[in-house]
Design an enzyme around this catalytic site. Structure first.
Site, PDB file in Angstrom:
ATOM      1  N   ASP A   1     -23.587 -20.764 -16.609  1.00 22.48           N
ATOM      2  CA  ASP A   1     -23.483 -21.499 -17.870  1.00 22.48           C
ATOM      3  C   ASP A   1     -24.433 -20.843 -18.870  1.00 22.48           C
ATOM      4  O   ASP A   1     -25.660 -20.992 -18.771  1.00 22.48           O
ATOM      5  CB  ASP A   1     -23.853 -22.966 -17.672  1.00 22.48           C
TER       6      ASP A   1
ATOM      7  N   LYS B   1     -17.984 -25.010 -23.211  1.00 22.72           N
ATOM      8  CA  LYS B   1     -18.748 -26.203 -22.844  1.00 22.72           C
ATOM      9  C   LYS B   1     -19.428 -26.756 -24.089  1.00 22.72           C
ATOM     10  O   LYS B   1     -19.925 -25.994 -24.920  1.00 22.72           O
ATOM     11  CB  LYS B   1     -19.771 -25.821 -21.774  1.00 22.72           C
TER      12      LYS B   1
ATOM     13  N   LYS C   1     -15.547 -27.977 -20.499  1.00 21.56           N
ATOM     14  CA  LYS C   1     -16.590 -28.763 -19.839  1.00 21.56           C
ATOM     15  C   LYS C   1     -17.398 -29.541 -20.873  1.00 21.56           C
ATOM     16  O   LYS C   1     -18.182 -28.955 -21.615  1.00 21.56           O
ATOM     17  CB  LYS C   1     -17.526 -27.853 -19.034  1.00 21.56           C
TER      18      LYS C   1
END
Length: 317
Positions: free
Chosen positions: A154, A217, A253
């Site tokens: 991430d 995300k 996400k």
């Protein structure tokens, strides 16, 4: 049987795909507000959706006082997120979370604790959460996490590139991060609470996908404003536009501030309404959360027994 799609490779930077795009804030807010009321999911269907939500959770600990013991406890919960008696009553043999997400120095502990489970370890990197360390250091952090065994990374973007509209700099940065990830899948954190407008969120989403992100995300969870339905709606529609142009499937996400079973249901409804059931699967949808899992387990116990238990009966770790 779930159809598996090739990993998205991105595309050249194409500003004409988004330069003229503007997001109507009030229309987005109205649409987002309508989502929880558009679909009623009750009883056994609600239980099924909540079980699906568990499979999409990136069970996360990103605290300054993280320890090996805490990570081991989190991984134990990831292996068995719902009590065995509840699963038996629901007629389910096994369920696990989508991934466990930790800091790079905790990756090796998580990999060891999850050995044989099939649950991937995700790691934040690139100077999380601000992302303001020099790029070579951020790329080195990615490589370190991958070497330690992380299967998902991430990353955080430089928000300044978005705020200045320097799309080439943003593209080049994310592309370099994708290359550093190698075989590990990359989730690009846009830190949407720092991007000021939904139009910026849309444009940053498109650039991140063009640069080869496997997921986009919402947030680090450390911003003042994290995942919201209007922001998520904007990003999901960018996903749809990118898919329609390229045929590439990029995941989504939401993260930060998602704590309840109701939150899980709302975001699943968003994915169902905007993209269809295929985007309710963990290879295309993840939820960054920790305390949410306890509330989902509590709701499942209510479904089975008809009674609500105390929250402390469903401790995270």
């Amino acid at each position: 049987m779930t159809e598996h799609f090739p990993r998205p490779e991105g595309s050249p930077l194409m500003p004409d795909w988004f330069d003229a795009h503007a997001v109507n804030l009030s229309a987005s807010e109205r649409r987002a507000a309508s989502l929880p009321t558009r679909r009623t999911v009750k009883k056994e269907w609600q239980a099924a959706w909540l079980l699906r939500a568990i499979t999409c959770i990136d069970l996360t600990t990103l605290a300054g006082d993280d320890t090996e013991d805490r990570v081991q406890r989190l991984c134990a919960k990831a292996r068995t997120p719902v009590r065995a008696d509840l699963l038996e009553a629901l007629g389910i043999e096994k369920v696990t979370v989508g991934a466990v997400c930790v800091y790079p120095t905790m990756v090796a502990h998580a990999v060891m604790a999850l050995e044989g489970s099939g649950i991937p370890v995700a790691s934040v990197a690139t100077g999380f959460p601000a992302g303001l360390t020099p790029l070579p250091l951020r790329l080195g952090e990615i490589r370190y996490a991958v070497e330690q065994g992380a299967k998902e990374i991430d990353i955080v973007i430089t928000r300044e590139h978005v705020l200045k509209g320097d799309w080439a700099a943003l593209y080049d940065e994310i592309r370099a991060m994708r290359e550093a990830c190698g075989p590990a899948h990359m989730k690009a954190i846009l830190a949407t609470g720092d991007l000021k407008t939904l139009t910026n969120v849309y444009k940053a989403s498109m650039v991140a996908m063009q640069a080869g992100s496997d997921f986009i995300k919402t947030s680090t969870g450390k911003e003042d404003v994290n995942a919201t339905l209007p922001v998520s709606l904007t990003m999901v529609r960018a996903l749809r536009d990118y898919r329609d142009r390229t045929g590439q499937m990029v995941g989504f996400k939401p993260a930060g501030g998602l704590r309840t079973a109701k939150d899980a249901m709302n975001w699943l409804i968003l994915m169902k309404e905007e993209l269809g059931t295929r985007f309710m699967m963990p290879d295309l949808f993840r939820i960054g959360a920790s305390s949410m899992l306890g509330d989902i387990e509590r709701q499942l116990e209510h479904h089975v027994t008809g009674r609500y238990s105390a929250a402390n009966r469903h401790a995270l770790a």
